[in-house]
Design a protein around this motif. Structure first.
Motif: not given
Length: 330
Positions: A29-33
């Motif tokens: 979620a933090s990296s949007k990956t």
């Protein structure tokens, strides 16, 4: 209000006993990956809560607009009736077409919708094991076609029911049964918040944790029932489920020589109650430990559990188990 709703996790960090999985989801979620995801594990371990918290962490206030959730068990049990009555699908339902054709059409429509302020949207399939093989084959092609704008998330208690073409495209995340220590700590925190510790002592919380068998939702429900009853003296009755009663009846029928009747009861657990083959074995294992404690029965349970991990038909394996149990008792 049910305590399972009141104490439902609102952040990923609120989900107890699944630290490794939560770290992975938080990192994604933090990296949007985000890859396609396969969330597996028993009931009450946090899969559905994790999906919602993950979507909120990923999209913020727009998480609902960017997340489409399909209750596949309802869809494939109710069929066209659900499509005709559910307002989410009525405008897409094609009356003259089959359920599978409608299913593919609806998925393509939702997948083709552009995400709101994001690079991709989430397509979530709860109880993914309810998907038929034809539906899964069609879904595989949709995953290939829309993978640039959609991420597909599958939640299931029975990963073996998902075809390899889908599982190989997903990052597997296993939600293990919640340990007794974690269950007891959560129940103790709820007891403190309720402000009355007279209903359940620490020993009672330990008994609830044992009866819950790693199911956080079940443990909280049992605690609420004990609080409302004013004591934990009837814990055995609280922990006795309807499916457990059916499993006990099936074993009694097989033991008495009525193999066909016992098989009908076991198949009813899968057809009428929606249990997977392994969940049926869990119910039988609970009864066997309490009432039989037979080493050959334990061996038969272990062998069937191993075969269920590699076989396609759960019904054949459960029927074979019932036949083996009859031989044990004769």
């Amino acid at each position: 209000m049910l305590w399972t709703e009141r104490y439902r996790p609102v952040r990923l960090e609120d989900i107890k006993g699944q630290d490794r999985v939560i770290r992975i989801l938080a990192s994604c979620a933090s990296s949007k990956t985000v890859p396609h995801l396969m969330l597996t594990g028993p009931h009450g371990t946090g899969k559905s809560a994790a999906i919602r918290c993950f979507a909120e962490r990923l999209y913020g206030e727009n998480w609902e607009a960017n997340t489409s959730v399909f209750q596949t068990a309802d869809l494939f049990s109710q069929g066209k009736k659900l499509l005709e009555e559910d307002e989410r699908y009525t405008h897409l339902y094609q009356k003259g077409q089959s359920l599978i054709v409608n299913f593919k059409h609806i998925l393509k429509w939702y997948a083709s919708m552009r995400p709101l302020d994001a690079d991709f949207k989430l397509m979530v399939f709860e109880d993914a094991h309810a998907l038929t093989r034809d539906a899964q084959q069609g879904l595989r092609r949709i995953m290939e076609q829309y993978s640039h704008t959609c991420r597909f998330v599958f939640s299931t208690t029975n990963q073996s029911a998902i075809i390899p073409a889908i599982t190989s495209r997903c990052l597997p995340l296993f939600f293990a049964p919640v340990t007794s220590d974690v269950l007891i700590a959560q129940l103790a925190a709820i007891r403190v918040e309720q402000g009355d510790s007279s209903a359940c002592t620490n020993d009672d919380l330990e008994l609830i944790a044992v009866a819950a068998q790693g199911d956080m939702r079940r443990a909280i429900l049992m605690l609420q029932a004990a609080f409302e009853a004013g004591s934990c003296s009837n814990l055995a009755e609280l922990s006795q489920s309807e499916t457990g009663t059916v499993a006990a009846s099936a074993l009694n029928l097989i033991k008495s020589g009525d193999l066909k009747g016992g098989i009908r009861q076991l198949e009813s657990l899968m057809i009428d109650y929606g249990l997977s083959g392994r969940e049926v074995l869990f119910e039988i294992r609970t009864i066997a430990r309490r009432e039989y404690n037979h080493p050959l029965l334990a061996l038969a349970l272990a062998e069937t559990d191993a075969r269920l991990g590699h076989a396609n038909s759960e019904y054949i394996q459960i029927d074979a188990f019932a036949t083996g149990v009859k031989e044990i008792f004769t």
